[in-house]
Scaffold this motif. Sequence first.
Motif: not given
Lengths: 327, 327, 327, 327
Positions: C8-9, C15-16, C80-83, C86, C127-128, C131, C194, C274, D82, D274, D276, D279
């Motif tokens: 879990l950590y 993220i997906r 894709k990562t959350f940040d 990551d 991550h980016k 869009r 996800k 989830v 969580f 999901v 982050p 937009e």
Amino acid sequence: MPIPAPNLYPDFNTIRLSHVCLNVSDLATSRKFYTDILGLQVSDESDSHIYLRAMEERGHHCVILQKSDQPGTVEVMGFKTFDEDDLDKAETYFRSKGRPTSWVERPYQGRTLLTSDNMGIPLEFYHKMDRLEPIHQKYALYRGVKPLRIDHFNCFSSNVDDSVAFYSDFGFRVTEYTEDDESKRLWAAWMHRKGGVHDMAFTNGKGPRMHHVAFWVPTPLNIIDLLDLMSTTGYVDNIERGPGRHGISNAFFLYILDPDGHRIEIYCSDYQTVDPDLEPIKWDLKDPQRQTLWGAAAPRSWFEHGTEFVGAEVKDSDLAATPIIAP
Amino acid sequence: MPIPAPNLYPDFNTIRLSHVCLNVSDLATSRKFYTDILGLQVSDESDSHIYLRAMEERGHHCVILQKSDQPGTVEVMGFKTFDEDDLDKAETYFRSKGRPTSWVERPYQGRTLLTSDNMGIPLEFYHKMDRLEPIHQKYALYRGVKPLRIDHFNCFSSNVDDSVAFYSDFGFRVTEYTEDDESKRLWAAWMHRKGGVHDMAFTNGKGPRMHHVAFWVPTPLNIIDLLDLMSTTGYVDNIERGPGRHGISNAFFLYILDPDGHRIEIYCSDYQTVDPDLEPIKWDLKDPQRQTLWGAAAPRSWFEHGTEFVGAEVKDSDLAATPIIAP
Amino acid sequence: MPIPAPNLYPDFNTIRLSHVCLNVSDLATSRKFYTDILGLQVSDESDSHIYLRAMEERGHHCVILQKSDQPGTVEVMGFKTFDEDDLDKAETYFRSKGRPTSWVERPYQGRTLLTSDNMGIPLEFYHKMDRLEPIHQKYALYRGVKPLRIDHFNCFSSNVDDSVAFYSDFGFRVTEYTEDDESKRLWAAWMHRKGGVHDMAFTNGKGPRMHHVAFWVPTPLNIIDLLDLMSTTGYVDNIERGPGRHGISNAFFLYILDPDGHRIEIYCSDYQTVDPDLEPIKWDLKDPQRQTLWGAAAPRSWFEHGTEFVGAEVKDSDLAATPIIAP
Amino acid sequence: MPIPAPNLYPDFNTIRLSHVCLNVSDLATSRKFYTDILGLQVSDESDSHIYLRAMEERGHHCVILQKSDQPGTVEVMGFKTFDEDDLDKAETYFRSKGRPTSWVERPYQGRTLLTSDNMGIPLEFYHKMDRLEPIHQKYALYRGVKPLRIDHFNCFSSNVDDSVAFYSDFGFRVTEYTEDDESKRLWAAWMHRKGGVHDMAFTNGKGPRMHHVAFWVPTPLNIIDLLDLMSTTGYVDNIERGPGRHGISNAFFLYILDPDGHRIEIYCSDYQTVDPDLEPIKWDLKDPQRQTLWGAAAPRSWFEHGTEFVGAEVKDSDLAATPIIAP
Ligand SMILES: [Ca+2]
Ligand SMILES: [Fe+2]
Ligand SMILES: [Fe+2]
Ligand SMILES: [Fe+2]
Ligand SMILES: [Fe+2]
């Protein structure tokens, strides 16, 4: 008892409604609506006319768009007879009722008898129409609401009892009807030839005028798809009423308006009515579930707006009963 | 050209298929299947019979389950005539064809003529059946696959050309057919009276035997719901073929087997065929999209298994052409 | 007990799944398939690449078609990562596992880490991504099966236990799995990030190879529409398996093949996962309803055909257990 | 710019909305509505409480019906964290915001923190709830609208800007919002944790009050089935608004009222959120397609009626902007 007994052996055999000729102001504008939104297929077109058919139809046309200086009027409603002989029998029949008759030339149709009903609605009957190749399995052609066939006409009549008596006499059978509880007169009636709930319906009001022409689609989801499409392609104001389930007919419906104000119903899921002993279902005018099983009332425009027939004088109804109208 | 021209003026007027009487071994077992899974409504029941109707039907029954020591056989297939007189005309007609006729007592039916077709399939004709209150808008009663009405019969015939000729003569019209390209004989044909793709179909094979009886449902999603239900209530082995889209008829379908091996088709979305000049659609036996538009072949059981008619001797077909069978 | 406890950590937050780059022989041929049939939207295209997205996606691409002399291979699978951080944590993580890492330039993506999993499947993390404007309410653009988003990958693995252990360690959580009853080894497993049933699944077999990439659609009726469309536009042979309801995941599915043999699943209706304490569901390899709830077995090709990853050596599986295969 | 930047690293991790406790006057009456019409499954019941879950949920309850002398009020809204540690972090967090906190005993739940939001809405947080066997593949249990899971809450707030700021601070992320063009203040906002359009939404009005609780269903056809069922089983007056497509969220919807006036939304087909960096989508309060993509305005009751929270004082909103209301 306001409903006449069905005439099971009429003088001539009409098998179904067939087509409608609508007068429009701009063919390009109408073409866009009828092909991209309604999803009808163009059979032929010229500077003055566009002929359209729905996906399972093999007859050449179910809608004719006619460029006109009387846009927003209806030229004629067409019906197909069982046999060629039925046309001659029809001529004799309508003459005997004092209606005008003439033989007219119609592209893509065989011999065509033009006449009118007791209220002046122009009707034409034919037996032969050019037959086209099946396209119902050419799924790449399906567009818009994916219409399968023309289903029925609905007209305002200034005297529904008289209209029903007239059509009943040549074999239209009532499947459902609305009675005004006080006067015991008909407020509306649904009549069929082809084995569905109706080929023709009448609604009390200033008439004769066309209330709507309806097209059959596969499932309610096609209607939801149409709403999403219209809402996001500039046609949101053409949505008038629905979606919903009719109390009468039990069909799932949506009413929209074409660019000239002709009302179109998208319709599916009514029931089979071929039994000659099918009992008509009676509804009370004040039953809120009559219009929409789910209880939503129709807007005022739905009771007042219609498109006139060329050459038919419009009269007010003398039946003052009022339906339930949305606030 | 293997298809006879339609007889538009038959000696008597059959309006539609009406019902089937199925012999079963255990009424309780069959009742569970026909009500919980198929979702038919019980009109009446006794120690020996259960009468069932579908949701939009007002006639008393479309299926009769009859407790029998010959389970897995079919007692009779029923048809409704347009008028009472048509029964007498039918009697004359079938006698003239050398078929046996008799007037039989059938609960909830008026005068009923029992006869059989050229292959020995027991047929009964009636005009009047007890009429029940409409339940199509009693949505709390809908269950299982939510069947709306009986749609058609399909039978194995040892000579499809002969079967088609026989039914064509009393007014059944061919809508689609499969020809064996070598022999130019019919391998299968679909024939209607009521304005859909068929009331009766024939498939080449050891016959006469019932291949299946079909019920009309609102949308393909009802068929998916049925599959989910059957799969999780002990009926997964009763699923035989599908779901899929037929090439022929363009209908969405599923085939399942009842507890005695009677095959049931769940069916929706075919097309309207009321035009007397509708051109039959021809398919080649070797076209893989004939059976299923999406290309999946039917399993061997589908070509071989059927349920016999009481009293009808079964013969092999002499047409050796072979369809595409799943490996 | 073959399933590892969820981590879990994990060391970094994925993220997906995001996208896949597929090598194809002819861009025009593939473009037609991916836009007309699958209904994806072109974000950008050149002589060498076509970038595509699904209707509700705002990221620039979920599929990249790359013209290649190794058509029918897979270049890379993207996540894709959350940040942004990551990505650096991921670099550290994969290095610690002995996997190769490098930072690569990818058009329309920010910093992108290229690495590979324990079997050699090329993976990239970013991550980016550029869009784009929302198009989910531009209903005139919907085409083909109306895909809403990329849903998951499924890969053959020569050792599913090892693959599951590897992905579990960086946070993928098992939702359902198939155990071989004799060896107590994993035959297949479904793992998510996800909140659906899976972002990645593994199936026992010669691997690593991509088994399929899946796209989410609104309803089962969209899948039926797709089958009708493919069947009548020259793609009937590209239909491999289905439609059906999965036992595992409970989703409605269809498997098709693109022009280079890449397998595509059309998928809808699984469930939300989830909850971190969601209990994985165990299935036995010999359960006939595991593959298809309705009992239909998958064809042999479904167990044997896959598309290789560029640069990844393929090994046979040492788990000899055999699933149920259609005859 | 009225929308706060998302807090991607909140003090504690809430994974999703979980359940609501509704005060009702008569358990038998409510039970009928929630099981026969909504189709929820009873997990447990007593003289004072009924615990219900939806078909894909494995947690013990998503709705608690509580017999009360304050029927038509809401006792508490529940959320799942969580991890167990998140509960202690949440206690610290809410105390730091000056909110009351206490640990309460809740049947079938582990440690449960009771607190309230800035407007006084009673909230409870837990990590562990009794887990039940999966029933999502027990199709014989599906009833009514076939609800799959609880989807979101929607509350009236007297100051939507303040409500959004409060929830944003502990990690709720805005997906769509409505701005009053004149005051530049928020009129409504949709905020999520679990990856859909929302777990919680706020609408300007006399608050705090619950506007509705929503349940996710498979397809729009389930909503049409529900309308047919409610209309013919005595619940026609419980239908308030719809069916329709939301502009905001793009979901298909229906609003109904339970026997005590609690509003329930039936909802499907929104989109995945999901990312982050998703937009938020901005809508103008005067956009007629905001409420319903198809243009139909919501009735006055929809803007005025809500159910109060036990112990929360209700205030008028000071934002006077007015939405489009049906005549
Ligand atoms: Ca707008
Ligand atoms: Fe109509
Ligand atoms: Fe059939
Ligand atoms: Fe998959
Ligand atoms: Fe909502």
